[in-house]
Design a protein around this motif. Structure first.
Motif, PDB file in Angstrom:
ATOM      1  N   GLU A  76       0.899  -1.133   0.045  1.00 57.30           N
ATOM      2  CA  GLU A  76       0.001   0.105   0.121  1.00 57.30           C
ATOM      3  C   GLU A  76       0.891   1.200   0.174  1.00 57.30           C
ATOM      4  OE1 GLU A  76      -3.799   2.094   0.461  1.00 57.30           O
ATOM      5  OE2 GLU A  76      -3.017   0.533  -0.699  1.00 57.30           O
ATOM      6  N   MET A  77       2.008   1.414   0.618  1.00 56.18           N
ATOM      7  CA  MET A  77       2.851   2.395   0.942  1.00 56.18           C
ATOM      8  C   MET A  77       3.506   2.514  -0.552  1.00 56.18           C
ATOM      9  SD  MET A  77       4.629   1.364   4.432  1.00 56.18           S
ATOM     10  CE  MET A  77       5.855   2.803   4.518  1.00 56.18           C
ATOM     11  N   THR A  78       3.878   1.401  -1.160  1.00 55.14           N
ATOM     12  CA  THR A  78       4.398   1.492  -2.630  1.00 55.14           C
ATOM     13  C   THR A  78       3.459   2.147  -3.664  1.00 55.14           C
ATOM     14  OG1 THR A  78       5.822  -0.209  -2.087  1.00 55.14           O
ATOM     15  CG2 THR A  78       5.770   0.171  -4.255  1.00 55.14           C
ATOM     16  N   ARG A  79       2.413   1.857  -3.562  1.00 54.64           N
ATOM     17  CA  ARG A  79       1.243   2.218  -4.470  1.00 54.64           C
ATOM     18  C   ARG A  79       1.146   3.660  -4.375  1.00 54.64           C
ATOM     19  NH1 ARG A  79      -1.515  -3.241  -3.619  1.00 54.64           N
ATOM     20  NH2 ARG A  79      -2.494  -2.273  -1.863  1.00 54.64           N
ATOM     21  N   LYS A  80       0.898   4.137  -3.041  1.00 50.93           N
ATOM     22  CA  LYS A  80       0.472   5.362  -2.878  1.00 50.93           C
ATOM     23  C   LYS A  80       1.614   6.471  -2.811  1.00 50.93           C
ATOM     24  CE  LYS A  80      -3.630   3.992  -2.730  1.00 50.93           C
ATOM     25  NZ  LYS A  80      -4.669   3.788  -1.645  1.00 50.93           N
ATOM     26  N   LYS A  81       2.913   6.021  -2.662  1.00 48.14           N
ATOM     27  CA  LYS A  81       4.188   6.618  -2.765  1.00 48.14           C
ATOM     28  C   LYS A  81       4.206   8.039  -2.011  1.00 48.14           C
ATOM     29  CE  LYS A  81       4.798   5.761  -7.939  1.00 48.14           C
ATOM     30  NZ  LYS A  81       3.351   4.814  -7.788  1.00 48.14           N
ATOM     31  N   LEU A  82       3.599   7.713  -0.496  1.00 52.69           N
ATOM     32  CA  LEU A  82       4.005   8.704   0.317  1.00 52.69           C
ATOM     33  C   LEU A  82       4.801   8.498   1.547  1.00 52.69           C
ATOM     34  CD1 LEU A  82       0.297  10.077   0.329  1.00 52.69           C
ATOM     35  CD2 LEU A  82       2.188  11.131  -0.772  1.00 52.69           C
ATOM     36  N   GLY A  83       5.227   7.321   1.448  1.00 54.38           N
ATOM     37  CA  GLY A  83       6.277   7.071   2.577  1.00 54.38           C
ATOM     38  C   GLY A  83       5.666   6.490   3.739  1.00 54.38           C
ATOM     39  N   MET A  84       4.213   6.483   3.775  1.00 56.42           N
ATOM     40  CA  MET A  84       3.539   5.869   4.991  1.00 56.42           C
ATOM     41  C   MET A  84       2.195   5.304   4.692  1.00 56.42           C
ATOM     42  SD  MET A  84       0.733   8.085   5.554  1.00 56.42           S
ATOM     43  CE  MET A  84       0.650   8.150   7.484  1.00 56.42           C
ATOM     44  N   THR A  85       1.669   4.749   5.511  1.00 56.65           N
ATOM     45  CA  THR A  85       0.237   4.215   5.517  1.00 56.65           C
ATOM     46  C   THR A  85      -0.488   4.373   6.917  1.00 56.65           C
ATOM     47  OG1 THR A  85      -1.304   2.241   4.851  1.00 56.65           O
ATOM     48  CG2 THR A  85       0.818   1.775   6.168  1.00 56.65           C
ATOM     49  N   ALA A  86      -1.865   4.697   6.805  1.00 55.16           N
ATOM     50  CA  ALA A  86      -2.604   4.880   7.886  1.00 55.16           C
ATOM     51  C   ALA A  86      -2.993   3.419   8.307  1.00 55.16           C
ATOM     52  CB  ALA A  86      -3.738   5.800   7.741  1.00 55.16           C
ATOM     53  N   ILE A  87      -3.388   3.154   9.313  1.00 58.71           N
ATOM     54  CA  ILE A  87      -4.079   2.023   9.758  1.00 58.71           C
ATOM     55  C   ILE A  87      -5.323   2.480  10.326  1.00 58.71           C
ATOM     56  CG2 ILE A  87      -3.959   0.048  11.375  1.00 58.71           C
ATOM     57  CD1 ILE A  87      -0.702   1.832  10.377  1.00 58.71           C
ATOM     58  N   THR A  88      -6.196   1.868   9.597  1.00 58.95           N
ATOM     59  CA  THR A  88      -7.789   2.308  10.107  1.00 58.95           C
ATOM     60  C   THR A  88      -8.660   1.400  10.408  1.00 58.95           C
ATOM     61  OG1 THR A  88      -8.265   2.705   7.736  1.00 58.95           O
ATOM     62  CG2 THR A  88      -7.674   4.682   8.534  1.00 58.95           C
ATOM     63  N   THR A  89      -9.863   1.544  11.119  1.00 58.61           N
ATOM     64  CA  THR A  89     -10.742   0.534  11.060  1.00 58.61           C
ATOM     65  C   THR A  89     -11.805   0.710  10.053  1.00 58.61           C
ATOM     66  OG1 THR A  89     -12.484   2.067  12.385  1.00 58.61           O
ATOM     67  CG2 THR A  89     -10.819   0.946  13.789  1.00 58.61           C
ATOM     68  N   PRO A  90     -12.728  -0.160   9.862  1.00 58.93           N
ATOM     69  CA  PRO A  90     -13.853  -0.228   8.794  1.00 58.93           C
ATOM     70  C   PRO A  90     -14.374   1.287   8.527  1.00 58.93           C
ATOM     71  CG  PRO A  90     -13.743  -2.324   9.754  1.00 58.93           C
ATOM     72  CD  PRO A  90     -12.967  -1.598  10.725  1.00 58.93           C
ATOM     73  N   ASN A  91     -14.862   1.758   9.679  1.00 60.02           N
ATOM     74  CA  ASN A  91     -15.380   3.196   9.883  1.00 60.02           C
ATOM     75  C   ASN A  91     -14.528   4.261   9.558  1.00 60.02           C
ATOM     76  OD1 ASN A  91     -14.482   3.194  12.158  1.00 60.02           O
ATOM     77  ND2 ASN A  91     -16.343   3.159  13.410  1.00 60.02           N
TER      78      ASN A  91
END
Length: 324
Positions: free
Chosen positions: A227-242
Motif C-alpha cells: 500500500e505504501m508503494t502504491r500510494k508513494k507517500l512513505g507511510m500508510t494509515a492503519i484504520t478501522t472499517p469506519n
C-alpha cells in the motif's frame, strides 16, 4: 588592496554616511502636516495619485506601489503625460501626492491649476517649504537634505532616499491606522511567497480519497508495504472499517523494525504501527504543517477530522505549493 580600490571604498562609505545623516534628520520633520496628510488619505473616497518627474518619478512609482500593496488604493501618474490626456484619470475625491525636491518642477506646476479645479487635495513632498509647489499644496512634508551624496552635489541621491523613506513612513502609518493585517497583505500578493504562506490551507493541497494509503489493523507487513508503494507517500494509515485512525506506519518505522530484529512476518501491522504521532487539521494553514514537520523532523502528516483520517500532507506537497 590598491590605492585606487581604497579610494573607491572611502568614497562609497562617504556616500552611505551622507545618506544616513539625511535620514537621521527626517523624524524631526514629522509634524501636523504629516498627520493631516494621513487623515486626508484615510478619508479619501477615491484613489491616491502619486506624481513626480525624473528620479522623483521613479521614487513616486515605488511609493504608489507600496501604498497600493498596504491597503491604500494608489497609482503613479507621469506629470508630463498628465497634460496630454492623463489628467482624465484624476476625479473629484482623489488625493494627489506630488514629489519634487526643488518644489519647482515645471511639469507639476503646470498641471496644478487644473488639479485645483477638480477639487482634490494636494500633499507635496519637497525639500523646500518656501517653494511654489509647497506653498500651493494643502499639506507639505519636508524631505529636504543638507547635501546630496553625489560628490558634485548634482545627482539626486540623498534627496530621493529621504523621499522614499518618508513615503514608507506614510504608507506604514496608514497601514496601521487601517488595521491592515498580514492576511490583507497576502490577498494583495497571492502569487508571492508570503501570500502562499498565509492563504494556502492544508485542505488545498492534501491527498484525499483513494490517494490516502490505508490498511486494516490485521493487515500483514507485506500488505502495508504494498500500500505504501502504491500510494508513494512513505507511510500508510492503519484504520478501522469506519475510518477511525488507529496508528500510522512509515518508512522510518519499517527501518526501525528491521533494526530491532522483530519477527515481522508473524505480526499484524497493528503490532508494528506507531500510535503516538503528529497530525493536523484540514483548516490549518499549510505553513503550520511545515512548522510541525520541521519541529519534529518528519515529512508526512495525517489530516484528522473527528478521529478519522481525511487526508495526508507530505513535505513534497508543501514544496510544490511554494510553502517550504
Amino acid at each position: 588592496m590598491s590605492h585606487h580600490a581604497k579610494d573607491l571604498l572611502t568614497l562609497a562609505k562617504a556616500v552611505i554616511d551622507t545618506e544616513i545623516a539625511a535620514l537621521a534628520a527626517l523624524p524631526s520633520r514629522l509634524d501636523d502636516d504629516f498627520l493631516h496628510a494621513c487623515e486626508t488619505i484615510l478619508a479619501c473616497q477615491g484613489r491616491v495619485i502619486v506624481t513626480g518627474m525624473g528620479k522623483s518619478g521613479h521614487i513616486g512609482n515605488k511609493i504608489a506601489a507600496t501604498l497600493a500593496s498596504t491597503g491604500t488604493p494608489a497609482f503613479f501618474l507621469h506629470p508630463g503625460e498628465a497634460s496630454h490626456g492623463d489628467l482624465g484619470m484624476i476625479v473629484n475625491g482623489d488625493v494627489i501626492i506630488a514629489l519634487s525636491n526643488s518644489g519647482t518642477s515645471e511639469e507639476i506646476l503646470a498641471i496644478l491649476p487644473v488639479i485645483r479645479r477638480l477639487n482634490v487635495r494636494i500633499i507635496a513632498m519637497t525639500g523646500n517649504p518656501q517653494s511654489s509647489l509647497a506653498q500651493a499644496a494643502d499639506f507639505h512634508i519636508n524631505t529636504g537634505v543638507d547635501k546630496e551624496a553625489c560628490p558634485l552635489g548634482l545627482a539626486p541621491t540623498s534627496s530621493t532616499t529621504a523621499t522614499l523613506v518618508m513615503g514608507d513612513a506614510l504608507a506604514v502609518a496608514l497601514l496601521e491606522a487601517r488595521g491592515f493585517t498580514a492576511n490583507d497583505f497576502a490577498r494583495s500578493h497571492p502569487g508571492g511567497r508570503l501570500g502562499k504562506r498565509l492563504l494556502v490551507h492544508v485542505r488545498d493541497i492534501m491527498h484525499t480519497g483513494t490517494e490516502i494509503p490505508q490498511v486494516p489493523p490485521d493487515a500483514s507487513l507485506q500488505q502495508a508495504i504494498l500500500e505504501m508503494t502504491r500510494k508513494k507517500l512513505g507511510m500508510t494509515a492503519i484504520t478501522t472499517p469506519n475510518g477511525t485512525l488507529l496508528g500510522i506506519f512509515t518508512d522510518g518505522d519499517l527501518r526501525r523494525s528491521f533494526e530491532k530484529g522483530q519477527s515481522l512476518h508473524e505480526q499484524p501491522i497493528s503490532a508494528l504501527m506507531t500510535v503516538s504521532f503528529r497530525s493536523i487539521n484540514a483548516h490549518n494553514l499549510a505553513v503550520e504543517a511545515l512548522n510541525l514537520m520541521q519541529e519534529y523532523a518528519i515529512t508526512v502528516l495525517p489530516v484528522i477530522q473527528d478521529g478519522s483520517v481525511i487526508g495526508i500532507i507530505h513535505m513534497h506537497d508543501l514544496l510544490r505549493a511554494g510553502i517550504a
